[in-house]
Design a protein around this motif. Structure first.
Motif, PDB file in Angstrom:
ATOM      1  N   ARG A  64      23.497  19.671 -13.273  1.00 27.45           N
ATOM      2  CA  ARG A  64      22.376  18.743 -13.191  1.00 27.45           C
ATOM      3  C   ARG A  64      22.883  17.333 -12.892  1.00 27.45           C
ATOM      4  N   PRO A  65      22.082  16.509 -12.209  1.00 24.12           N
ATOM      5  CA  PRO A  65      22.564  15.176 -11.830  1.00 24.12           C
ATOM      6  C   PRO A  65      22.806  14.243 -13.009  1.00 24.12           C
ATOM      7  N   PHE A  66      22.151  14.491 -14.133  1.00 27.80           N
ATOM      8  CA  PHE A  66      22.369  13.681 -15.329  1.00 27.80           C
ATOM      9  C   PHE A  66      21.959  14.489 -16.555  1.00 27.80           C
ATOM     10  N   ASP A 146      22.243   3.630 -14.448  1.00 33.25           N
ATOM     11  CA  ASP A 146      22.840   3.692 -13.107  1.00 33.25           C
ATOM     12  C   ASP A 146      22.956   5.129 -12.600  1.00 33.25           C
ATOM     13  N   ALA A 147      22.930   6.113 -13.517  1.00 32.89           N
ATOM     14  CA  ALA A 147      23.163   7.507 -13.132  1.00 32.89           C
ATOM     15  C   ALA A 147      21.979   8.158 -12.430  1.00 32.89           C
ATOM     16  N   ILE A 148      20.854   7.485 -12.365  1.00 33.99           N
ATOM     17  CA  ILE A 148      19.680   8.079 -11.718  1.00 33.99           C
ATOM     18  C   ILE A 148      19.936   8.202 -10.220  1.00 33.99           C
ATOM     19  N   PRO A 149      19.807   9.388  -9.639  1.00 35.36           N
ATOM     20  CA  PRO A 149      20.096   9.554  -8.202  1.00 35.36           C
ATOM     21  C   PRO A 149      18.971   9.041  -7.316  1.00 35.36           C
ATOM     22  N   THR A 150      19.315   8.765  -6.078  1.00 36.86           N
ATOM     23  CA  THR A 150      18.329   8.401  -5.061  1.00 36.86           C
ATOM     24  C   THR A 150      18.249   9.539  -4.050  1.00 36.86           C
ATOM     25  N   LEU A 151      17.051  10.004  -3.782  1.00 38.68           N
ATOM     26  CA  LEU A 151      16.874  11.125  -2.859  1.00 38.68           C
ATOM     27  C   LEU A 151      16.935  10.651  -1.418  1.00 38.68           C
ATOM     28  N   ASP A 152      17.929  11.149  -0.695  1.00 41.89           N
ATOM     29  CA  ASP A 152      17.991  10.973   0.750  1.00 41.89           C
ATOM     30  C   ASP A 152      17.154  12.104   1.355  1.00 41.89           C
ATOM     31  N   TYR A 153      16.137  11.755   2.145  1.00 37.63           N
ATOM     32  CA  TYR A 153      15.174  12.751   2.611  1.00 37.63           C
ATOM     33  C   TYR A 153      15.845  13.886   3.385  1.00 37.63           C
ATOM     34  N   THR A 211      -2.960  10.277 -22.809  1.00 33.93           N
ATOM     35  CA  THR A 211      -2.267   9.879 -24.037  1.00 33.93           C
ATOM     36  C   THR A 211      -0.753  10.035 -23.950  1.00 33.93           C
ATOM     37  N   GLY A 212      -0.243  10.659 -22.906  1.00 33.15           N
ATOM     38  CA  GLY A 212       1.197  10.815 -22.814  1.00 33.15           C
ATOM     39  C   GLY A 212       1.650  11.416 -21.498  1.00 33.15           C
ATOM     40  N   VAL A 213       2.881  11.087 -21.106  1.00 34.30           N
ATOM     41  CA  VAL A 213       3.538  11.670 -19.931  1.00 34.30           C
ATOM     42  C   VAL A 213       4.866  12.242 -20.397  1.00 34.30           C
ATOM     43  N   LEU A 214       5.071  13.528 -20.156  1.00 36.25           N
ATOM     44  CA  LEU A 214       6.223  14.248 -20.686  1.00 36.25           C
ATOM     45  C   LEU A 214       7.171  14.690 -19.565  1.00 36.25           C
ATOM     46  N   ASP A 215       8.271  15.338 -19.958  1.00 34.87           N
ATOM     47  CA  ASP A 215       9.190  16.044 -19.050  1.00 34.87           C
ATOM     48  C   ASP A 215       9.713  15.152 -17.908  1.00 34.87           C
ATOM     49  N   TRP A 216      10.664  14.293 -18.250  1.00 39.72           N
ATOM     50  CA  TRP A 216      11.223  13.333 -17.305  1.00 39.72           C
ATOM     51  C   TRP A 216      12.558  13.803 -16.732  1.00 39.72           C
ATOM     52  N   GLU A 217      12.875  15.070 -16.813  1.00 38.15           N
ATOM     53  CA  GLU A 217      14.200  15.565 -16.433  1.00 38.15           C
ATOM     54  C   GLU A 217      14.477  15.499 -14.938  1.00 38.15           C
ATOM     55  N   LEU A 218      13.438  15.355 -14.107  1.00 42.33           N
ATOM     56  CA  LEU A 218      13.626  15.333 -12.655  1.00 42.33           C
ATOM     57  C   LEU A 218      13.515  13.927 -12.075  1.00 42.33           C
TER      58      LEU A 218
END
Length: 449
Positions: A64-66, A146-153, A211-218
């Protein structure tokens, strides 16, 4: 017995993690339903309620990327910026002995898509979701890891092509989608933080309020249209195929609310690209679920059942792509349906599976929580086995897939669209016959109700 041992181990590990934060003993630990990748466990400490988000195994986190540390940091930043993200209160350490994950304060509301779709003011909820997504997209990169990746299309499309080849490279409709993506990659825009999985099932709502936003793994940086499109995919609208914006309302209302909240002006062409991209992405993601199970990274029953949901995405993908076919091909009648033979003699394997499924239905009232959910999944699996000998399931064709990817054949090829339509209908009817879009596609393509 195994479940009880696991709960005791989790309670001990949780107690260790919570003690570092000065909190007391966890009580009433209960596995929550759903979660295609990660596990969720609800528990209490005194009068406070929390949720543990945890990987099914450490092997599951490889590649996984992070890790969960980055995910937790993103959620903290979003929460601080006013997004309806939960409050992260603790992260698991190796010495806790229960793997990778973190603990969040529980939020009110339900994640159940059907309960959300039944709420009285879906338009209000849609506006709030659009506003929340705009706030996510406006988060300052300086406040994020900083570890969050950037998607190159283009790299993203190439990655999907590699996944397709690894999966056998023999599904023509997915090949058609990949070729379309390769030919239609848009110019890049200034990247923003994408949630990556913003849809029904990953939001919480109560009384028509978000009331909430979940699942931030992507989470990743990329085109904001990707987030907008993903939640509007047919598969995430559940029973409301007639409401294209997250199953809650019309697209124009969703886009207007997003733009009013500070989001970019929505480009329909970019929105379509990312809708097709994410439909291919999820089709291949479903296929990979079976590999997770085979390798032992997660032996959860739901994993193998999700793998058969590829046929949902194939149907949806063809509905998206056929807009580009010549009118003559769109008007072609479908091939005749394959006749299903009438069985005689001893019970077949499929009939045995159906008999077990019917018996399991009698146990539903004795189950609760995650066990009740797993029983429903088990019955779905048995239904798939019962239909497993159906000749309509054979929809793989490596040679045709290769020809589509090479551009030798396309939707202008005589009879191809009609053939793919028949294949998509029949495969989905055997895999997931209750998929809401199936009836609509059948009516569109055959005139049948």
């Amino acid at each position: 017995m195994g479940e009880n041992i696991e709960i005791r181990e989790l309670q001990a590990g949780l107690a260790h993690a919570l003690a570092r934060k000065g909190r007391g003993q966890p009580e009433n630990l209960q596995r929550l339903t759903g979660g295609a990748t990660m596990e969720s466990w609800r528990f209490e400490v005194g009068r406070e309620r929390f949720v543990l988000r945890r990987a099914p195994s450490l092997a599951f986190m490889e590649g996984r990327p992070f890790g969960h540390d980055v995910e937790a940091a993103v959620i903290r930043a979003a929460h601080a910026a006013g997004v309806t993200a939960p409050e992260v209160v603790a992260e698991l350490d190796p010495e806790d002995g229960i793997g990778s994950g973190f603990v969040m304060r529980a939020l009110p509301g339900t994640p159940d898509p059907r309960a959300i779709l039944a709420m009285e003011e879906p338009d209000q909820l849609l506006r709030e979701a659009a506003g929340d997504l705009a706030r996510i997209h406006s988060l300052d990169p300086a406040d994020l890891p900083d570890a969050i990746p950037t998607l190159d299309y283009s790299e993203g499309v190439a990655g999907l092509r590699a996944q397709f080849d690894e999966a056998g490279g023999d599904r023509p409709i997915i090949a058609l989608g990949l070729k379309w993506l390769e030919d239609n990659v848009p110019e890049p825009v200034t990247p923003v933080l994408n949630h990556g999985d913003y849809r029904l099932g990953n939001i919480l709502a109560e009384n028509s309020h978000l009331t909430g936003v979940l699942d931030w793994e992507l989470v990743h940086f990329g085109d904001p249209h990707e987030d907008l499109a993903f939640g509007c995919m047919t598969v995430w609208r559940f029973s409301r195929h007639d409401r294209p914006a997250m199953g809650l309302g019309p697209l124009d209302a969703y886009f207007a609310a997003y733009e009013e909240a500070g989001g970019v002006a929505v480009d329909p062409a970019r929105f379509r690209f990312w809708t097709i991209y994410r439909t291919v992405w999820w089709a291949l993601g479903c296929i990979r679920m079976a590999d997770f199970w085979r390798r032992g990274e997660d032996r959860m029953l739901e994993r193998v059942v999700i793998s058969r949901r590829t046929s949902e995405n194939e149907l949806d993908l063809l509905l998206l792509l056929e807009e580009d076919a010549p009118a003559k091909e769109r008007a072609q009648p479908l091939l005749p349906a394959v006749e299903i033979p009438v069985l005689a003699g001893e019970a077949s394997a499929g009939e045995l599976a159906m008999a077990v499924s019917e018996w399991l239905a009698t146990l539903k009232g004795q189950m609760e929580g995650h066990d009740r959910f797993q029983l429903a999944v088990a019955r779905n699996a048995l239904g798939m086995i019962a239909r497993g000998d159906d000749p309509r399931l054979e929809a793989r064709d490596a040679a045709l897939s290769e020809a589509l990817l090479a551009g030798v054949k396309d939707l202008a090829s005589p009879g191809l669209l009609a053939s793919l339509r028949r294949s998509a209908l029949d495969k989905l009817a055997a895999d997931i016959p209750k998929y809401p879009a199936l009836a609509d596609a059948r009516a569109k393509w055959t005139g049948e109700n």
